[in-house]
Design a protein around this motif. Structure first.
Motif, PDB file in Angstrom:
ATOM      1  N   ARG A   1       0.825  -1.216   0.000  1.00 21.76           N
ATOM      2  CA  ARG A   1       0.000   0.000   0.000  1.00 21.76           C
ATOM      3  C   ARG A   1       0.858   1.265   0.000  1.00 21.76           C
ATOM      4  N   PHE A   2       2.095   1.157   0.502  1.00 25.32           N
ATOM      5  CA  PHE A   2       2.988   2.320   0.521  1.00 25.32           C
ATOM      6  C   PHE A   2       3.418   2.731  -0.892  1.00 25.32           C
ATOM      7  N   SER A   3       3.213   1.822  -1.853  1.00 20.11           N
ATOM      8  CA  SER A   3       3.600   2.093  -3.242  1.00 20.11           C
ATOM      9  C   SER A   3       2.445   2.631  -4.071  1.00 20.11           C
ATOM     10  N   VAL A   4       1.316   2.921  -3.421  1.00 21.84           N
ATOM     11  CA  VAL A   4       0.102   3.347  -4.138  1.00 21.84           C
ATOM     12  C   VAL A   4      -0.250   4.782  -3.786  1.00 21.84           C
ATOM     13  N   LEU A   5      -0.635   5.552  -4.808  1.00 21.06           N
ATOM     14  CA  LEU A   5      -1.108   6.914  -4.615  1.00 21.06           C
ATOM     15  C   LEU A   5      -2.509   7.023  -5.215  1.00 21.06           C
ATOM     16  N   LYS A   6      -3.474   7.414  -4.401  1.00 23.56           N
ATOM     17  CA  LYS A   6      -4.848   7.659  -4.880  1.00 23.56           C
ATOM     18  C   LYS A   6      -4.996   9.131  -5.196  1.00 23.56           C
ATOM     19  N   TYR A   7      -5.497   9.426  -6.405  1.00 19.15           N
ATOM     20  CA  TYR A   7      -5.592  10.794  -6.895  1.00 19.15           C
ATOM     21  C   TYR A   7      -7.029  11.074  -7.325  1.00 19.15           C
ATOM     22  N   GLY A   8      -7.680  12.054  -6.691  1.00 15.26           N
ATOM     23  CA  GLY A   8      -9.079  12.309  -7.028  1.00 15.26           C
ATOM     24  C   GLY A   8      -9.549  13.696  -6.657  1.00 15.26           C
ATOM     25  N   ASP A   9     -10.780  13.997  -7.078  1.00 16.11           N
ATOM     26  CA  ASP A   9     -11.290  15.372  -6.985  1.00 16.11           C
ATOM     27  C   ASP A   9     -12.435  15.540  -5.998  1.00 16.11           C
ATOM     28  N   THR A  10     -12.800  14.487  -5.268  1.00 14.54           N
ATOM     29  CA  THR A  10     -13.916  14.595  -4.320  1.00 14.54           C
ATOM     30  C   THR A  10     -13.460  14.215  -2.913  1.00 14.54           C
ATOM     31  N   ILE A  11     -14.253  14.592  -1.938  1.00 16.37           N
ATOM     32  CA  ILE A  11     -13.991  14.186  -0.550  1.00 16.37           C
ATOM     33  C   ILE A  11     -14.098  12.675  -0.415  1.00 16.37           C
ATOM     34  N   SER A  12     -15.017  12.065  -1.179  1.00 14.26           N
ATOM     35  CA  SER A  12     -15.140  10.593  -1.148  1.00 14.26           C
ATOM     36  C   SER A  12     -13.876   9.915  -1.660  1.00 14.26           C
ATOM     37  N   ASP A  13     -13.226  10.504  -2.674  1.00 16.07           N
ATOM     38  CA  ASP A  13     -11.949   9.966  -3.164  1.00 16.07           C
ATOM     39  C   ASP A  13     -10.910   9.980  -2.045  1.00 16.07           C
ATOM     40  N   ILE A  14     -10.866  11.083  -1.318  1.00 18.74           N
ATOM     41  CA  ILE A  14      -9.874  11.214  -0.248  1.00 18.74           C
ATOM     42  C   ILE A  14     -10.141  10.198   0.857  1.00 18.74           C
ATOM     43  N   LYS A  15     -11.388  10.034   1.229  1.00 23.85           N
ATOM     44  CA  LYS A  15     -11.732   9.046   2.261  1.00 23.85           C
ATOM     45  C   LYS A  15     -11.414   7.630   1.796  1.00 23.85           C
ATOM     46  N   GLU A  16     -11.655   7.351   0.517  1.00 21.65           N
ATOM     47  CA  GLU A  16     -11.336   6.038  -0.049  1.00 21.65           C
ATOM     48  C   GLU A  16      -9.841   5.757   0.081  1.00 21.65           C
ATOM     49  N   GLY A  17      -9.025   6.735  -0.297  1.00 23.97           N
ATOM     50  CA  GLY A  17      -7.577   6.557  -0.209  1.00 23.97           C
ATOM     51  C   GLY A  17      -7.103   6.367   1.215  1.00 23.97           C
ATOM     52  N   LEU A  18      -7.619   7.177   2.132  1.00 24.60           N
ATOM     53  CA  LEU A  18      -7.223   7.066   3.541  1.00 24.60           C
ATOM     54  C   LEU A  18      -7.647   5.737   4.133  1.00 24.60           C
TER      55      LEU A  18
END
Length: 264
Positions: free
Chosen positions: A176-193
């Motif tokens: 998981r340390f090798s993955v970066l989630k990139y998005g434009d919504t608050i839901s994207d950020i919560k998904e990544g976290l």
């Protein structure tokens, strides 16, 4: 050595459909069909969720729930949710092809990342049936990630992490340390976290900004900076590790993250 090996992109508002407009009008018109006006701001607030959950979130908003009760003399129920979702889908499919143009600098930046050996995954609030329209249209216009995961067949969509984990499996990314989630919504950020991966929000072209490219260009500089600052603050408040103005900043940011991990 730990380094970013995979970037997982959102679609509408991140990779294609500047401003994330395709779903907004469909949500507004779907509720208008039963005599309830919802605002663009309300329609955007739950963006990034699976679309059926998005409809539920709209009904759960106090003002909209009260308007329904006032008009129909009863609380909304699951049949009402399903009805608005069916109408949303009908409206969305009628126009979806028109909202598949890649956002500025996405194609060039993805090419740069691939030259560095980085895999490109993707997650979305759209269903597989919706993505069957979007993927070939976007590919014809120059954008084609290595993988696309929808929530169909998974326990849940955003903000849960399952679509990210499925990308990691499909693309054989072991950490998981090798993955970066990139998005434009608050839901994207919560998904990544929730997936425990590096999580980056983007401002320009985003659902959170909610403006067309022409509207952005027409804004006085002071107002544009103010609006961008508001979006940046919301994304950081949601827990984003980083927030960028546009995807152009991503390759340099990845170098910074790699250096940060090398020094830990």
């Amino acid at each position: 050595m730990k380094k970013i090996e995979c970037v997982i992109m959102d679609w509408a508002g991140t990779a294609v459909d500047y401003g994330c407009f395709a779903p907004v009008s469909a949500f507004i018109e779907s509720f208008r069909a039963i005599g309830i006006e919802i605002t663009a701001e309300e329609a955007r607030r739950p963006m990034g969720l699976t679309k059926i959950d998005h409809v539920r979130a709209l009904f759960q908003m106090t003002r909209i729930g009260e308007k329904f009760q006032e008009k129909y003399g009863r609380p909304y129920n699951e049949n009402d949710v399903q009805g608005r979702y069916a109408e949303f889908q009908r409206l969305l499919f009628a126009t979806l092809k028109e909202y598949t143009g890649p956002i500025s600098y996405v194609i060039e930046t993805i090419d740069t990342l691939r030259q560095k050996g980085i895999k490109i995954g993707s997650t979305t609030g759209y269903t597989k049936e919706m993505m069957d329209v979007v993927i070939p249209e976007a590919a014809a216009k120059g954008y084609s990630p290595d993988n696309c995961v929808t929530s169909d067949g998974l326990p849940a969509g955003r903000p849960y992490p399952y679509m990210i984990y499925k990308n990691m499996c499909d693309l054989a990314v072991p950490s998981r340390f090798s993955v970066l989630k990139y998005g434009d919504t608050i839901s994207d950020i919560k998904e990544g976290l929730n997936a425990g991966v590096w999580t980056v929000g983007v401002i320009l072209g985003s659902n959170e900004m909610g403006l067309t490219e022409e509207e952005v260009q027409a804004l006085p500089e002071k107002e544009l900076k103010s609006r961008m600052s508001e979006v940046r603050n919301r994304m950081y408040a949601a827990g984003a590790h980083y927030v960028v103005d546009s995807i152009k900043e991503l390759p340099a940011l990845i170098e910074c993250i790699n250096a940060r991990m090398a020094n830990e």
